[in-house]
Design a protein around this motif. Structure first.
Motif, PDB file in Angstrom:
ATOM      1  N   ILE A 109       0.857  -1.187   0.000  1.00 39.78           N
ATOM      2  CA  ILE A 109       0.000   0.000   0.000  1.00 39.78           C
ATOM      3  C   ILE A 109       0.894   1.238   0.000  1.00 39.78           C
ATOM      4  CG2 ILE A 109      -2.102  -0.941   1.042  1.00 39.78           C
ATOM      5  CD1 ILE A 109      -1.088   0.045   3.760  1.00 39.78           C
ATOM      6  N   ASN A 110       0.410   2.266  -0.686  1.00 34.36           N
ATOM      7  CA  ASN A 110       1.164   3.521  -0.678  1.00 34.36           C
ATOM      8  C   ASN A 110       0.705   4.383   0.488  1.00 34.36           C
ATOM      9  OD1 ASN A 110      -1.244   4.717  -1.485  1.00 34.36           O
ATOM     10  ND2 ASN A 110      -0.587   5.036  -3.595  1.00 34.36           N
ATOM     11  N   GLU A 111       1.222   5.618   0.571  1.00 36.55           N
ATOM     12  CA  GLU A 111       0.894   6.501   1.700  1.00 36.55           C
ATOM     13  C   GLU A 111      -0.595   6.817   1.795  1.00 36.55           C
ATOM     14  OE1 GLU A 111       3.340   8.391  -0.513  1.00 36.55           O
ATOM     15  OE2 GLU A 111       5.002   7.287   0.350  1.00 36.55           O
ATOM     16  N   GLU A 112      -1.294   6.792   0.653  1.00 39.25           N
ATOM     17  CA  GLU A 112      -2.730   7.094   0.653  1.00 39.25           C
ATOM     18  C   GLU A 112      -3.590   5.859   0.934  1.00 39.25           C
ATOM     19  OE1 GLU A 112      -0.896   8.126  -2.335  1.00 39.25           O
ATOM     20  OE2 GLU A 112      -0.406   9.939  -1.228  1.00 39.25           O
ATOM     21  N   GLY A 113      -2.963   4.718   1.156  1.00 31.14           N
ATOM     22  CA  GLY A 113      -3.704   3.493   1.443  1.00 31.14           C
ATOM     23  C   GLY A 113      -4.244   2.814   0.195  1.00 31.14           C
ATOM     24  N   ILE A 114      -3.615   3.067  -0.951  1.00 31.38           N
ATOM     25  CA  ILE A 114      -4.046   2.453  -2.204  1.00 31.38           C
ATOM     26  C   ILE A 114      -3.264   1.168  -2.427  1.00 31.38           C
ATOM     27  CG2 ILE A 114      -4.150   2.735  -4.712  1.00 31.38           C
ATOM     28  CD1 ILE A 114      -4.549   5.751  -4.210  1.00 31.38           C
ATOM     29  N   LEU A 115      -3.986   0.075  -2.710  1.00 28.43           N
ATOM     30  CA  LEU A 115      -3.340  -1.203  -3.013  1.00 28.43           C
ATOM     31  C   LEU A 115      -2.532  -1.026  -4.294  1.00 28.43           C
ATOM     32  CD1 LEU A 115      -3.062  -4.221  -2.222  1.00 28.43           C
ATOM     33  CD2 LEU A 115      -4.920  -4.683  -3.818  1.00 28.43           C
ATOM     34  N   THR A 116      -1.264  -1.387  -4.225  1.00 33.86           N
ATOM     35  CA  THR A 116      -0.332  -1.101  -5.303  1.00 33.86           C
ATOM     36  C   THR A 116       0.581  -2.292  -5.529  1.00 33.86           C
ATOM     37  OG1 THR A 116      -0.368   1.223  -4.647  1.00 33.86           O
ATOM     38  CG2 THR A 116       1.463   0.550  -6.032  1.00 33.86           C
ATOM     39  N   ILE A 117       1.011  -2.462  -6.786  1.00 42.74           N
ATOM     40  CA  ILE A 117       2.035  -3.462  -7.090  1.00 42.74           C
ATOM     41  C   ILE A 117       3.350  -2.718  -7.300  1.00 42.74           C
ATOM     42  CG2 ILE A 117       2.885  -5.134  -8.778  1.00 42.74           C
ATOM     43  CD1 ILE A 117       0.069  -6.017  -9.267  1.00 42.74           C
ATOM     44  N   TYR A 118       4.380  -3.241  -6.668  1.00 46.10           N
ATOM     45  CA  TYR A 118       5.710  -2.648  -6.745  1.00 46.10           C
ATOM     46  C   TYR A 118       6.678  -3.610  -7.422  1.00 46.10           C
ATOM     47  CZ  TYR A 118       3.997   0.587  -3.177  1.00 46.10           C
ATOM     48  OH  TYR A 118       3.266   1.534  -2.486  1.00 46.10           O
ATOM     49  N   ASN A 119       7.656  -3.029  -8.100  1.00 46.77           N
ATOM     50  CA  ASN A 119       8.784  -3.801  -8.608  1.00 46.77           C
ATOM     51  C   ASN A 119       9.812  -3.780  -7.483  1.00 46.77           C
ATOM     52  OD1 ASN A 119      10.760  -5.103 -10.042  1.00 46.77           O
ATOM     53  ND2 ASN A 119      11.172  -3.422 -11.437  1.00 46.77           N
ATOM     54  N   GLY A 120       9.815  -4.824  -6.688  1.00 45.43           N
ATOM     55  CA  GLY A 120      10.603  -4.860  -5.459  1.00 45.43           C
ATOM     56  C   GLY A 120       9.689  -4.569  -4.283  1.00 45.43           C
ATOM     57  N   LYS A 121      10.269  -4.531  -3.110  1.00 46.84           N
ATOM     58  CA  LYS A 121       9.481  -4.287  -1.894  1.00 46.84           C
ATOM     59  C   LYS A 121       8.908  -2.870  -1.910  1.00 46.84           C
ATOM     60  CE  LYS A 121      11.168  -7.929   0.732  1.00 46.84           C
ATOM     61  NZ  LYS A 121      10.905  -8.588   1.964  1.00 46.84           N
ATOM     62  N   PRO A 122       7.761  -2.673  -1.233  1.00 45.82           N
ATOM     63  CA  PRO A 122       7.118  -1.348  -1.225  1.00 45.82           C
ATOM     64  C   PRO A 122       8.025  -0.218  -0.737  1.00 45.82           C
ATOM     65  CG  PRO A 122       5.607  -2.988  -0.395  1.00 45.82           C
ATOM     66  CD  PRO A 122       6.933  -3.681  -0.576  1.00 45.82           C
ATOM     67  N   ALA A 123       8.953  -0.507   0.148  1.00 45.13           N
ATOM     68  CA  ALA A 123       9.852   0.524   0.662  1.00 45.13           C
ATOM     69  C   ALA A 123      10.696   1.142  -0.456  1.00 45.13           C
ATOM     70  CB  ALA A 123      10.764  -0.067   1.740  1.00 45.13           C
ATOM     71  N   GLU A 124      10.899   0.392  -1.543  1.00 45.73           N
ATOM     72  CA  GLU A 124      11.690   0.897  -2.669  1.00 45.73           C
ATOM     73  C   GLU A 124      10.895   1.883  -3.534  1.00 45.73           C
ATOM     74  OE1 GLU A 124      13.313  -2.481  -4.776  1.00 45.73           O
ATOM     75  OE2 GLU A 124      13.900  -3.412  -2.882  1.00 45.73           O
ATOM     76  N   GLU A 125       9.582   1.912  -3.341  1.00 43.65           N
ATOM     77  CA  GLU A 125       8.674   2.854  -4.012  1.00 43.65           C
ATOM     78  C   GLU A 125       8.746   2.820  -5.533  1.00 43.65           C
ATOM     79  OE1 GLU A 125       9.008   6.749  -2.306  1.00 43.65           O
ATOM     80  OE2 GLU A 125       8.706   5.998  -0.275  1.00 43.65           O
ATOM     81  N   ASN A 126       9.009   1.665  -6.107  1.00 39.89           N
ATOM     82  CA  ASN A 126       9.044   1.506  -7.562  1.00 39.89           C
ATOM     83  C   ASN A 126       7.699   0.940  -8.012  1.00 39.89           C
ATOM     84  OD1 ASN A 126       9.742   1.228 -10.202  1.00 39.89           O
ATOM     85  ND2 ASN A 126      11.485  -0.126  -9.847  1.00 39.89           N
ATOM     86  N   ILE A 127       6.722   1.822  -8.205  1.00 37.67           N
ATOM     87  CA  ILE A 127       5.337   1.423  -8.474  1.00 37.67           C
ATOM     88  C   ILE A 127       5.176   0.939  -9.913  1.00 37.67           C
ATOM     89  CG2 ILE A 127       2.960   2.270  -8.675  1.00 37.67           C
ATOM     90  CD1 ILE A 127       3.600   4.193  -6.368  1.00 37.67           C
ATOM     91  N   ILE A 128       4.488  -0.200 -10.053  1.00 32.83           N
ATOM     92  CA  ILE A 128       4.145  -0.733 -11.372  1.00 32.83           C
ATOM     93  C   ILE A 128       2.690  -0.407 -11.699  1.00 32.83           C
ATOM     94  CG2 ILE A 128       3.803  -2.840 -12.733  1.00 32.83           C
ATOM     95  CD1 ILE A 128       6.074  -4.129 -11.152  1.00 32.83           C
ATOM     96  N   GLN A 129       1.796  -0.648 -10.727  1.00 32.01           N
ATOM     97  CA  GLN A 129       0.364  -0.475 -10.971  1.00 32.01           C
ATOM     98  C   GLN A 129      -0.350  -0.212  -9.653  1.00 32.01           C
ATOM     99  OE1 GLN A 129      -1.364  -3.971 -12.741  1.00 32.01           O
ATOM    100  NE2 GLN A 129      -3.247  -2.955 -13.304  1.00 32.01           N
ATOM    101  N   SER A 130      -1.368   0.648  -9.686  1.00 32.24           N
ATOM    102  CA  SER A 130      -2.190   0.921  -8.509  1.00 32.24           C
ATOM    103  C   SER A 130      -3.612   0.470  -8.782  1.00 32.24           C
ATOM    104  CB  SER A 130      -2.167   2.412  -8.176  1.00 32.24           C
ATOM    105  OG  SER A 130      -0.863   2.809  -7.831  1.00 32.24           O
ATOM    106  N   PHE A 131      -4.315   0.062  -7.723  1.00 33.73           N
ATOM    107  CA  PHE A 131      -5.648  -0.503  -7.888  1.00 33.73           C
ATOM    108  C   PHE A 131      -6.737   0.337  -7.232  1.00 33.73           C
ATOM    109  CE2 PHE A 131      -2.789  -4.056  -8.497  1.00 33.73           C
ATOM    110  CZ  PHE A 131      -3.283  -4.620  -9.647  1.00 33.73           C
ATOM    111  N   PHE A 132      -6.923   0.208  -5.928  1.00 34.15           N
ATOM    112  CA  PHE A 132      -8.040   0.858  -5.262  1.00 34.15           C
ATOM    113  C   PHE A 132      -7.667   1.215  -3.836  1.00 34.15           C
ATOM    114  CE2 PHE A 132      -8.707  -3.761  -5.706  1.00 34.15           C
ATOM    115  CZ  PHE A 132      -8.537  -4.170  -4.393  1.00 34.15           C
ATOM    116  N   GLN A 133      -8.415   2.168  -3.292  1.00 33.90           N
ATOM    117  CA  GLN A 133      -8.216   2.635  -1.922  1.00 33.90           C
ATOM    118  C   GLN A 133      -8.715   1.565  -0.949  1.00 33.90           C
ATOM    119  OE1 GLN A 133      -7.414   6.146  -1.293  1.00 33.90           O
ATOM    120  NE2 GLN A 133      -7.084   5.613   0.840  1.00 33.90           N
ATOM    121  N   ILE A 134      -7.928   1.311   0.078  1.00 33.02           N
ATOM    122  CA  ILE A 134      -8.299   0.339   1.109  1.00 33.02           C
ATOM    123  C   ILE A 134      -8.641   1.102   2.391  1.00 33.02           C
ATOM    124  CG2 ILE A 134      -7.424  -1.509   2.603  1.00 33.02           C
ATOM    125  CD1 ILE A 134      -5.742  -2.479   0.284  1.00 33.02           C
TER     126      ILE A 134
END
Length: 176
Positions: A109-134
């Motif tokens: 999840i990103n800072e806004e609570g959006i379910l997201t796919i990352y290339n690598g762990k989320p801490a690396e912040e390399n976002i591939i795709q975002s889905f929906f707010q959780i």
């Protein structure tokens, strides 16, 4: 299927003949003695694969065509989307996640609570795709912790299961 094969074969053959007529020669022989079985046609074939996660891979291969029937049967599971006299572009929808996600994809999840796919762990912040707010208040603490650390994807089943699980925690109604 036979109609598609015949249509594409005819269009390709007409394109080849047009090129031969324009140049007058192919491989040093006049157009009047051209036979596809004697002189192969070299084509560039672009293969586009579209994965469940939206990733598109593209591969370009050079094909030497001796027989149109063999050529079309080789790409029977592909959809022709573009064609010129020297290049054919095929597309195929793959019922699987991309090799990128299998190798290094994580749900988080990103800072806004959006379910997201990352290339690598989320801490690396390399976002591939975002889905929906959780709605983070609805999550169990373990689920929230797992999303912050990152949930490895690795397989199609895992991808689908995680999306289905967290879809139940959305803050707004989704159409998917």
């Amino acid at each position: 299927m036979k109609t598609r094969f015949l249509l594409f074969s005819t269009v390709l053959l007409v394109s080849i003949i047009a090129v031969i007529s324009a140049t007058g020669q192919v491989y040093g022989k006049s157009a009047s003695v051209l036979s596809l079985n004697e002189n192969p046609k070299k084509l560039e074939v672009v293969l586009k694969r579209i994965y469940l996660d939206g990733e598109v891979s593209e591969e370009t291969v050079e094909e030497t065509v001796w027989s149109m029937e063999d050529f079309w049967s080789k790409y029977d599971n592909w959809q022709l989307v573009d064609m010129t006299s020297k290049e054919l572009v095929f597309r195929q929808e793959v019922d699987d996640i991309s090799p990128l996600l299998k190798a290094n994809g994580y749900f988080g999840i990103n800072e806004e609570g959006i379910l997201t796919i990352y290339n690598g762990k989320p801490a690396e912040e390399n976002i591939i795709q975002s889905f929906f707010q959780i709605d983070l208040k609805k999550l169990e603490s373990k689920q929230h912790e797992n999303l912050q650390k990152g949930i490895p994807i690795k397989s199609r089943d895992r991808y689908v299961k995680v999306l289905e699980t967290f879809k139940n925690f959305t803050t707004i109604e989704t159409s998917n």
